[in-house]
Design an enzyme around this catalytic site. Structure first.
Site, PDB file in Angstrom:
ATOM      1  N   ASP A  84      27.659  19.404  54.367  1.00 11.10           N
ATOM      2  CA  ASP A  84      28.811  19.423  55.644  1.00 11.10           C
ATOM      3  C   ASP A  84      28.892  18.000  55.407  1.00 11.10           C
ATOM      4  OD1 ASP A  84      25.141  19.584  56.527  1.00 11.10           O
ATOM      5  OD2 ASP A  84      26.084  19.515  57.985  1.00 11.10           O
ATOM      6  N   GLU A  85      29.898  18.062  56.558  1.00  3.89           N
ATOM      7  CA  GLU A  85      29.882  16.489  57.363  1.00  3.89           C
ATOM      8  C   GLU A  85      29.931  15.352  56.338  1.00  3.89           C
ATOM      9  OE1 GLU A  85      28.261  17.619  61.213  1.00  3.89           O
ATOM     10  OE2 GLU A  85      26.692  16.370  60.354  1.00  3.89           O
ATOM     11  N   VAL A  86      31.018  15.561  55.125  1.00  3.64           N
ATOM     12  CA  VAL A  86      30.923  14.077  54.226  1.00  3.64           C
ATOM     13  C   VAL A  86      32.581  13.587  54.650  1.00  3.64           C
ATOM     14  CG1 VAL A  86      32.007  13.622  52.082  1.00  3.64           C
ATOM     15  CG2 VAL A  86      30.129  15.597  52.283  1.00  3.64           C
TER      16      VAL A  86
END
Length: 857
Positions: free
Chosen positions: A528-530
């Site tokens: 998540d959240e790259v």
């Protein structure tokens, strides 16, 4: 996961109470020389809110007062204050201010004197105003964790004490005693004898009125297949009786019997209690274990307060099985660490309430907490935080962990032996442990640890070995900031060394599971959240795109990466788990970016934890389930345990995803959760238009909703007590909803009939918590620091009326301005006394919740 809006004012809960050190030699403003570096000038900082919604915007004007409490002047130059907060925290005066602030990384900032700075005389104070984004909804939003570093010895930091002044809350709509009273009004007080005495609620339950008397002489007689479960039950009964009952394979007379019975479900059990015997029947060992846990919750909570000679067990007939096979709690020990002993205690809690998955989040940007043989830097560097100039020996502080290294909760890790012990403990309690290796983003601790390894081996002239597990491309010029404000927290997935690292960690993990004899079917690889901008200027990525026709853009690097990770796991007979992004693909239509379920991974049995049901993603979990993914509902709005209980300054916790009291996990409707979304993130009623055009769960996709999960992210969790406070009693709603049958009120929750049924069910649940389970948890596994609710109160007809969310707890009050204590008057009806009335809720052990105040004029 831990998501968007918190970075507006991220900080920590606890602050240092230590002073800054000893006095220094006198310095004049003109000289601008630095004091003796062996000591630091004593300082006292005070922070306060000056104006909420400053200039009519979503920002806060605050003031930081720096007081020189020493005997020498603080020089105008030559020092830096490091602290934790939001990058938006800037001096209001701009360039004319005596200090400036700069972001270092994440929540870590520094404050330095400018050319406008002047020496601060002994005993003098200086007040500086700052503007920061967002509203200060509770103390966690304040800048914290300050420490002082002198320029001439930048290797040493000195903690600075901080005083936070509670704001007046003139511009924020806070939860009040009156609003709490209104919410509590629908709760009925149900006599204890009419409550279901097994929790979570069984599928079929009947009381017979014929009790069994438990004594030390009663043995546990178990079939061979259930001997481990029988022995663990005997140990738990021994904690009540003072002596562990005998465990036998056969016997006559009064006994607790664990019998194997064919044809039952994988976790199903039957429990029958008569005056002659207690019989637990199950097909599997897991079923027998859950029958034993139900027997434990049948015991009266008072039996745990002291050793008993005999305990009455209510006569019941129970047939039970869980609604969902995946009932999960996620524990984040990366942001802030918890000891092995606390992990084992949490496993005891999960076992009692039939939660069977422990999602172990041991790595993130701020910490790597598990020893991996052959990669010592992971814990020597990645598991330790303190003041550092290069992060080669340990990492920067985070969340106010302070300048001193090896201090809990910033530093700490589990040895290989620790983890094997945890795995065995969970195995014996039929809890699956899913380890999470956060990749490719949220990986700063691993990246920095491997940088340290690289530097060490390059210094030794071992270039090939140095590059073996490197996680970043040294030539990468990409510019990005993650949602938590890191610019160096993403693995470079074009490097072969990244996969060397992941295979090494995976194989070492599998070795630990094998030694522990613990089951493992999957590893969670985050995903998540790259942030945008990552990999765009990496020569390694450019080379990959040139050599691999399937990787045409930087976006394609994502699918390349998880394709390789998936193949690695399949080769080891595992399946891939991750956050929702693992199963999503980017689609650009007319320049607009959107995310849809990636059809390529559906057939690969990829499991996704879907947390995001905010904004345009309200229906994301259902879209993915309809597309064929196995989905664990981890909805932020109903199951993020780190969200604040209430919108109140004294109630610590996040609020970016809303507020999470005991009711939200309870009234969650898994197969139609949009009907559970009663309020938005600001606690305002949700407009029906928010659901217009959203995708509903298809009947044939219900089987793809495999379970529920409650995560507890640890940015604000620095102690075991805080962990338990945030977790309990909210976790009880997850336990109920994941195990108990689908309630009748959930079918059509908007109807009058369903509303009546819900009110009854909610009342039963709150009574069970207040009269049975919280009293039990005061003693179980050494006792838990669960949250005690805040009293509701209002003035009506010249009298103060009060109520409580959890019947069975006691409201006590004072009318003389003093804080209520366990000796204060118990509330028994309307209070006629005039003046300031203070009320607090107490449990049977004498602990209390927050005090509320009402004026009866």
């Amino acid at each position: 996961m831990f998501r968007y809006f918190i970075v507006a004012l991220v900080c920590t809960l606890a602050f240092s109470s230590e002073g800054c050190g000893q006095t220094t030699s006198t310095q004049s403003d003109k000289a601008k020389t630095t004091p003796n570096q062996s000591a630091a000038a004593p300082l006292q900082l005070t922070w306060e809110v000056v104006e909420e919604k400053h200039q009519g915007k979503n920002q806060t004007l605050s003031a930081l007062t720096i007081q020189n409490t020493g005997k020498e002047a603080l020089p105008a130059q030559g020092w830096t204050l490091y602290f934790h907060g939001s990058p938006s925290f800037k001096p209001k005066a701009g360039e004319a201010a005596p200090v400036k602030t700069e972001l270092i990384n994440g929540d870590y900032l520094k404050m330095m004197p400018t050319a406008n700075s002047k020496a601060l005389a002994a005993g003098a104070s200086q007040r500086i105003e700052f503007v920061g984004a967002g509203q200060v909804v509770n103390q966690f939003r304040a800048p914290q964790g300050f420490y002082l570093v002198w320029d001439k010895d930048k290797s040493k930091g000195y903690p600075v004490s901080l005083n936070i002044i509670k704001p007046n809350h003139t511009a924020i709509d806070w939860e009040t005693p009156q609003s709490i009273f209104t919410k509590n009004q629908e709760i009925k007080d149900i006599p204890a004898e009419k409550l279901t005495k097994i929790f979570p609620t069984p599928a079929q339950y009947k009381e017979t009125g014929q009790a069994f008397t438990l004594t030390q002489a009663v043995p546990v007689v178990a079939d061979k297949a259930f001997q481990k479960e029988a022995d663990l039950l005997a140990v738990q009964l021994g904690n009540v009786l003072g002596t562990k009952p005998a465990v036998k394979t056969a016997g006559t007379g009064k006994a607790i019997k664990l019998q194997q019975k064919t044809g039952m479900g994988p976790e199903a059990y039957e429990l029958t209690v008569t005056p002659q015997e207690v019989v637990i029947s199950a097909t599997t060992a897991a079923g027998a274990f859950y029958g034993a846990q139900s027997l434990l919750t049948l015991l009266p909570p008072s039996a745990l307060a002291k050793k008993q000679t005999s305990v009455p067990v209510p006569g019941v007939q129970v047939k039970d099985a869980p609604r969902f096979g995946h009932r999960a709690y996620m524990m984040d020990v990366a942001r802030n660490f918890q000891t092995k002993e606390q992990v084992l205690k949490v496993l005891d809690l999960l076992a009692l309430y039939k939660i069977n998955v422990f999602h172990f989040h041991f790595s993130d940007d701020e910490g790597w907490r598990l020893e991996i043989p052959g990669l010592p830097e992971l814990t020597q560097v990645g598991a330790r935080r303190g003041h550092t100039q290069d992060e080669l020996d340990f990492m920067n502080p985070a969340y106010g962990s302070g300048p001193e290294v090896d201090k809990l909760s910033g530093s700490g890790f589990y040895t290989r032996a620790d983890f094997i012990e945890i795995l065995k403990y969970a195995r014996d309690r039929h809890i699956k442990v899913i380890p999470e290796i956060e990749t490719p983003g949220h990986a700063r601790a691993a990246v920095k640890a491997m940088d340290s390894r690289y530097a060490r081996l390059m210094k030794e002239g071992k270039k090939v070995e140095a590059e073996q597990y490197l996680l970043r491309d040294p030539q990468d010029k990409s510019v990005y900031r993650s949602v938590q404000n890191f610019n160096d927290n993403v693995m470079n997935v074009a490097l072969p060394s990244t996969y060397n690292f992941l295979e090494k960690v995976t194989d070492e993990l599998l070795g630990m599971y094998k030694e522990a004899g613990a089951p493992i079917q999957t590893i969670h690889f985050g995903g998540d959240e790259v942030p945008n901008g990552v990999w765009e200027k990496s020569p390694a990525v450019q080379a990959l795109m040139a050599s691999n026709p399937a990787v045409k853009t930087v976006d394609d690097v994502w699918y390349y990466y998880f394709g390789k990770v998936n193949a690695m796991l399949k080769a080891r007979s595992l399946y891939l788990s991750g956050w929702e992004e693992v199963g999503l693909t980017k689609v650009r239509t007319n320049g607009k970016l959107s995310y849809v379920a990636n059809p390529d991974f559906v057939k690969e049995n990829v499991h996704v934890d879907v947390w995001n049901n905010l904004g345009q993603n309200i229906d994301l979990a259902y879209r993915m389930a309809n597309a064929g993914y196995k989905v664990v509902l981890t909805n932020v709005t109903h199951y993020y345990m780190d969200l604040s209980y209430q919108k109140n300054y004294d109630e610590l916790g996040h609020n970016w995803g809303g507020y999470l009291d005991v009711d939200k996990p309870f009234y969650f409707i898994p197969f139609d959760y949009m009907k559970s979304m009663r309020v938005n993130e600001n606690n305002d009623p949700v407009s029906p238009s928010a659901f217009a055009g959203k995708e509903q769960l298809k009947p044939e996709a219900r089987a793809n909703i495999i379970g529920l999960q409650a995560p507890l992210w640890s940015e604000i969790v620095k102690t075991p007590e805080r962990l338990e406070y945030m977790l309990l009693p909210k976790l009880m709603g997850l336990a109920e909803r994941a195990w108990a049958p689908d309630p009748s009120w959930a079918t059509n929750p908007g109807s009058a009939e369903s509303k009546t049924a819900y009110t009854q069910a909610w009342s039963e649940f709150t009574n069970v918590l207040g009269k049975r389970e919280l009293p039990r948890l005061s003693y179980y596994a050494g006792g838990f620091n669960y949250r005690i609710p805040t009293a509701g109160a209002k003035v009506e007809n010249g009298k103060v009326l009060a109520n409580v969310q959890l019947p069975g707890l006691t409201i006590r009050y004072t009318t003389n301005g003093a804080e209520p204590t366990v000796k204060s008057k118990p509330y028994a009806g309307p209070i006629a006394e005039k003046g300031t009335v203070k009320l607090a809720v107490f449990d049977a052990a004498g602990r209390s919740g927050r005090t509320v105040t009402v004026e009866n004029k």
